[in-house]
Scaffold this motif. Structure first.
Motif, PDB file in Angstrom:
ATOM      1  N   GLY A 112       0.792  -1.229   0.000  1.00 32.64           N
ATOM      2  CA  GLY A 112       0.000   0.000   0.000  1.00 32.64           C
ATOM      3  C   GLY A 112       0.819   1.272   0.000  1.00 32.64           C
ATOM      4  O   GLY A 112       0.324   2.333  -0.347  1.00 32.64           O
ATOM      5  N   THR A 113       2.073   1.183   0.401  1.00 35.98           N
ATOM      6  CA  THR A 113       2.905   2.388   0.514  1.00 35.98           C
ATOM      7  C   THR A 113       4.283   2.130  -0.091  1.00 35.98           C
ATOM      8  O   THR A 113       5.303   2.427   0.519  1.00 35.98           O
ATOM      9  CB  THR A 113       3.061   2.801   1.992  1.00 35.98           C
ATOM     10  OG1 THR A 113       3.677   1.720   2.706  1.00 35.98           O
ATOM     11  CG2 THR A 113       1.747   3.142   2.633  1.00 35.98           C
ATOM     12  N   PHE A 114       4.290   1.582  -1.283  1.00 35.40           N
ATOM     13  CA  PHE A 114       5.543   1.163  -1.903  1.00 35.40           C
ATOM     14  C   PHE A 114       6.567   2.282  -1.966  1.00 35.40           C
ATOM     15  O   PHE A 114       7.737   2.085  -1.627  1.00 35.40           O
ATOM     16  CB  PHE A 114       5.291   0.598  -3.302  1.00 35.40           C
ATOM     17  CG  PHE A 114       6.551   0.186  -3.998  1.00 35.40           C
ATOM     18  CD1 PHE A 114       7.218  -0.967  -3.608  1.00 35.40           C
ATOM     19  CD2 PHE A 114       7.090   0.965  -5.011  1.00 35.40           C
ATOM     20  CE1 PHE A 114       8.398  -1.345  -4.228  1.00 35.40           C
ATOM     21  CE2 PHE A 114       8.267   0.586  -5.631  1.00 35.40           C
ATOM     22  CZ  PHE A 114       8.916  -0.569  -5.245  1.00 35.40           C
ATOM     23  N   MET A 115       6.167   3.469  -2.388  1.00 34.78           N
ATOM     24  CA  MET A 115       7.121   4.574  -2.528  1.00 34.78           C
ATOM     25  C   MET A 115       7.679   4.997  -1.165  1.00 34.78           C
ATOM     26  O   MET A 115       8.855   5.324  -1.051  1.00 34.78           O
ATOM     27  CB  MET A 115       6.477   5.764  -3.233  1.00 34.78           C
ATOM     28  CG  MET A 115       6.128   5.476  -4.695  1.00 34.78           C
ATOM     29  SD  MET A 115       7.509   4.820  -5.676  1.00 34.78           S
ATOM     30  CE  MET A 115       8.582   6.220  -5.756  1.00 34.78           C
ATOM     31  N   LEU A 116       6.856   4.960  -0.133  1.00 33.57           N
ATOM     32  CA  LEU A 116       7.323   5.304   1.205  1.00 33.57           C
ATOM     33  C   LEU A 116       8.298   4.249   1.719  1.00 33.57           C
ATOM     34  O   LEU A 116       9.321   4.588   2.319  1.00 33.57           O
ATOM     35  CB  LEU A 116       6.130   5.444   2.150  1.00 33.57           C
ATOM     36  CG  LEU A 116       6.372   6.089   3.502  1.00 33.57           C
ATOM     37  CD1 LEU A 116       6.989   7.473   3.357  1.00 33.57           C
ATOM     38  CD2 LEU A 116       5.061   6.179   4.264  1.00 33.57           C
ATOM     39  N   LEU A 118      10.142   2.354  -0.166  1.00 31.70           N
ATOM     40  CA  LEU A 118      11.349   2.545  -0.979  1.00 31.70           C
ATOM     41  C   LEU A 118      12.175   3.718  -0.459  1.00 31.70           C
ATOM     42  O   LEU A 118      13.408   3.630  -0.363  1.00 31.70           O
ATOM     43  CB  LEU A 118      10.960   2.766  -2.443  1.00 31.70           C
ATOM     44  CG  LEU A 118      12.060   2.667  -3.472  1.00 31.70           C
ATOM     45  CD1 LEU A 118      12.717   1.291  -3.427  1.00 31.70           C
ATOM     46  CD2 LEU A 118      11.495   2.921  -4.855  1.00 31.70           C
ATOM     47  N   LYS A 119      11.500   4.790  -0.068  1.00 36.95           N
ATOM     48  CA  LYS A 119      12.184   5.974   0.461  1.00 36.95           C
ATOM     49  C   LYS A 119      12.945   5.636   1.749  1.00 36.95           C
ATOM     50  O   LYS A 119      14.028   6.150   1.997  1.00 36.95           O
ATOM     51  CB  LYS A 119      11.157   7.076   0.736  1.00 36.95           C
ATOM     52  CG  LYS A 119      11.736   8.346   1.297  1.00 36.95           C
ATOM     53  CD  LYS A 119      10.636   9.369   1.530  1.00 36.95           C
ATOM     54  CE  LYS A 119      11.176  10.594   2.205  1.00 36.95           C
ATOM     55  NZ  LYS A 119      10.123  11.562   2.518  1.00 36.95           N
ATOM     56  N   HIS A 120      12.380   4.768   2.577  1.00 36.91           N
ATOM     57  CA  HIS A 120      12.983   4.401   3.862  1.00 36.91           C
ATOM     58  C   HIS A 120      13.667   3.036   3.811  1.00 36.91           C
ATOM     59  O   HIS A 120      13.924   2.430   4.850  1.00 36.91           O
ATOM     60  CB  HIS A 120      11.913   4.386   4.962  1.00 36.91           C
ATOM     61  CG  HIS A 120      11.357   5.733   5.261  1.00 36.91           C
ATOM     62  ND1 HIS A 120      11.985   6.624   6.099  1.00 36.91           N
ATOM     63  CD2 HIS A 120      10.236   6.358   4.824  1.00 36.91           C
ATOM     64  CE1 HIS A 120      11.264   7.729   6.167  1.00 36.91           C
ATOM     65  NE2 HIS A 120      10.205   7.586   5.409  1.00 36.91           N
ATOM     66  N   PHE A 121      13.972   2.575   2.617  1.00 38.25           N
ATOM     67  CA  PHE A 121      14.503   1.222   2.447  1.00 38.25           C
ATOM     68  C   PHE A 121      15.782   0.978   3.239  1.00 38.25           C
ATOM     69  O   PHE A 121      15.961  -0.066   3.852  1.00 38.25           O
ATOM     70  CB  PHE A 121      14.728   0.920   0.962  1.00 38.25           C
ATOM     71  CG  PHE A 121      15.053  -0.508   0.685  1.00 38.25           C
ATOM     72  CD1 PHE A 121      14.085  -1.487   0.830  1.00 38.25           C
ATOM     73  CD2 PHE A 121      16.327  -0.888   0.302  1.00 38.25           C
ATOM     74  CE1 PHE A 121      14.374  -2.814   0.590  1.00 38.25           C
ATOM     75  CE2 PHE A 121      16.628  -2.209   0.057  1.00 38.25           C
ATOM     76  CZ  PHE A 121      15.646  -3.174   0.196  1.00 38.25           C
ATOM     77  N   LYS A 122      16.688   1.957   3.245  1.00 33.07           N
ATOM     78  CA  LYS A 122      17.950   1.779   3.969  1.00 33.07           C
ATOM     79  C   LYS A 122      17.718   1.634   5.469  1.00 33.07           C
ATOM     80  O   LYS A 122      18.466   0.937   6.146  1.00 33.07           O
ATOM     81  CB  LYS A 122      18.907   2.933   3.682  1.00 33.07           C
ATOM     82  CG  LYS A 122      19.492   2.872   2.297  1.00 33.07           C
ATOM     83  CD  LYS A 122      20.505   3.967   2.075  1.00 33.07           C
ATOM     84  CE  LYS A 122      21.073   3.855   0.676  1.00 33.07           C
ATOM     85  NZ  LYS A 122      22.102   4.845   0.417  1.00 33.07           N
TER      86      LYS A 122
END
Length: 130
Positions: A112-116, A118-122
């Protein structure tokens, strides 16, 4: 069961009245904690008695669907960091079922929040390693 009915109520509120959930201070974070525990608990029960799950026990699916509705319909500031925080606690647990539940929950929020995510992936990547 009563638990399943309660999950349906929370899921319905998240879907149709998310503002009501967000208006109550800390309610979403508390619900997220309970849902994570339910997912871990059902994983444990499933390992002990797979036959009950083969016969249609849907509580785990309801807990996951409820979490999904909360993530999809409530503002990210109420959902994302509380979920990550709860998952972090579960990843630190010695209990492998809690760690597995945390991975499942991160998978649910990633849908549901793929981009978020991805942004916090590290920040999220070290969590399973622990």
């Amino acid at each position: 069961s009563t638990r399943d009915s309660a999950l349906c109520v929370i899921q319905s509120l998240a879907e149709h009245k998310p503002a009501m959930l967000m208006a109550s201070e800390g309610l979403i974070a508390e619900a997220i904690g309970v849902l994570l525990h339910l997912i871990a608990k059902y994983d444990e029960e499933m390992e002990q008695d797979e036959a009950s799950f083969a016969n249609g026990d849907t509580s785990t699916l309801l807990a996951e669907a409820t979490l999904d509705q909360i993530v999809l319909n409530c503002r990210r500031k109420y959902t994302f960091m509380p979920i990550v925080s709860q998952c972090h606690q579960f990843f630190r647990s010695e209990d492998p079922l809690k760690r597995r539940a945390a991975i499942r929950v991160l998978g649910i929020i990633a849908q549901g929040t793929f981009m978020l995510v991805l942004k916090h992936f590290k920040e999220l990547l070290p969590l399973p390693a622990g």
